[in-house]
Scaffold this active site. Structure first.
Site, PDB file in Angstrom:
ATOM      1  N   LYS A  58     -15.555  -4.894  -2.811  1.00  0.00           N
ATOM      2  CA  LYS A  58     -14.133  -4.582  -2.677  1.00  0.00           C
ATOM      3  C   LYS A  58     -13.292  -5.826  -2.954  1.00  0.00           C
ATOM      4  O   LYS A  58     -12.263  -5.752  -3.628  1.00  0.00           O
ATOM      5  CB  LYS A  58     -13.846  -4.021  -1.275  1.00  0.00           C
ATOM      6  N   GLN A 102     -14.336  -2.118   7.709  1.00  0.00           N
ATOM      7  CA  GLN A 102     -15.599  -1.661   7.125  1.00  0.00           C
ATOM      8  C   GLN A 102     -16.435  -0.952   8.191  1.00  0.00           C
ATOM      9  O   GLN A 102     -16.701  -1.520   9.256  1.00  0.00           O
ATOM     10  CB  GLN A 102     -16.363  -2.865   6.536  1.00  0.00           C
ATOM     11  N   ASP A 125      -7.457   3.306   3.655  1.00  0.00           N
ATOM     12  CA  ASP A 125      -8.687   4.114   3.642  1.00  0.00           C
ATOM     13  C   ASP A 125      -8.391   5.570   4.003  1.00  0.00           C
ATOM     14  O   ASP A 125      -9.230   6.442   3.820  1.00  0.00           O
ATOM     15  CB  ASP A 125      -9.693   3.548   4.663  1.00  0.00           C
TER      16      ASP A 125
END
Ligand code: NAD
Length: 299
Positions: A58, A102, A125
């Site tokens: 990422k 994460q 997200d």
């Protein structure tokens, strides 16, 4: 002569790099126009090797389009409240437009509480309850990256969604359920199957568009798929010989479907790309709506 349909392979890598090139141009124009560089904060707890690889992918992807990323690493022992404090500081940081935690987090951490601490305008997200709920009523700020990437892949091939029979295999919060809502919002007729579904084939055979996200190699065999169906394979499975495989019998189904995504090189490259897209959108929004941007926080 029936003649077999040979599927077109949807090249997710090519679609993703096209979107990234466009993003790089848009980000450079944004910087010139406003002086603002989109910023993404990535929070990594512990040293799980897979999570570490995902985070570095990422970070690299951000660099490739001109997004500034900062990674905050914490030891596995960090408590929920401490993590929330770190997130609150990022919520207030004007240089940060996206915050990504994460997953998975260590089991002692309250994942829901942590995700709910992220300001909704920085929830790139799309896992905050506000954005999850927004999917239900069709009014979300950010769509979750994997299903959003699938929609972009379908659009890239001009595949009609409206009125189609869609079957989704897998009902997780990050893929199957949001996928169903996003395709319903585009007027598909959607069925969702999961591990407890009886006679999976009875459902999959009806699909004009079949999206598979179960994490089970070879779960979907050619006889379970309608001739001419569009087959999107979200699954990523590491096989004993080290190779990556999806959830569908690619070779067999490619002889029958109209479109199919490969693994690797299908949905995977799109997921990170949509994270970049969401971060760019958030930065653009902050410039266009400076008065409301930081006020989108829920109490
Ligand atoms: P998950 O384990 O959270 O959920 C799996 C779902 O599949 C569950 O709803 C379960 O009931 C269902 N399922 C399991 N076995 C089944 C069976 N035999 N028949 C029907 N349904 C079954 O997984 P997830 O996080 O949603 O991920 C699913 C797969 O997608 C995994 O392989 C994962 O690695 C992959 N994935 C890929 C990307 C990407 O970017 N390409 C992103 C996220 C997840």
């Amino acid at each position: 002569m029936g003649g077999r349909v040979l599927a077109k392979i949807i090249d997710g890598k090519a679609v993703a790099s096209r979107i990234r090139l466009e993003l790089a141009e848009k980000i450079s124009a944004l910087k010139k126009m406003s002086g603002v560089t989109p910023g993404l904060a990535v929070i990594l707890v512990g040293d799980d090797p897979a999570s570490t690889v995902y985070v570095s992918n990422k970070v690299r992807a951000c660099g490739s389009v001109g997004i500034k990323s900062v990674t905050q690493r914490f030891g596995v022992e960090i408590e929920t409240d401490d993590l929330i404090e770190k997130i609150k500081a990022l919520n207030d940081d004007p240089d940060i437009h996206g915050i990504l935690v994460q997953l998975p987090l260590p089991t002692h951490v309250n994942v829901r509480k942590v995700l709910e601490a992220i300001a909704i305008e920085k929830d790139v997200d799309g896992f905050h309850l506000y954005n999850v709920g927004g999917l239900v009523i069709g009014d979300t700020i950010f769509s979750p990256c994997t299903p959003y990437g699938v929609v972009k892949l379908l659009e890239s091939e001009n595949i009609n969604i409206e009125g189609q029979n869609v079957v989704i295999v897998g009902a997780s919060n990050i893929v199957g359920k949001p996928m169903a809502l996003m395709l319903m919002a585009r007027d598909a007729t959607v069925a969702i199957c999961h591990a407890k579904t009886r006679d999976l084939a009875q459902f999959t055979i009806l699909a004009d568009i079949l999206v598979v996200a179960a994490g089970k190699p070879n779960l979907i065999l050619p006889q379970m798929v309608k001739t001419g169906a569009v087959v999107i394979d979200v699954g990523i499975n590491r096989m004993p010989d080290g190779r990556l495989s999806g959830d569908v019998d690619f070779e067999g189904i490619a002889q029958k479907a109209s479109f199919i995504t490969p693994v690797p090189g299908g949905v995977g490259p799109m997921t990170v790309t949509m994270l970049l897209e969401n971060t760019f959108q958030s930065a653009s929004y902050s410039i266009k709506n400076p008065c409301t941007y930081q006020k989108l926080h829920l109490p």
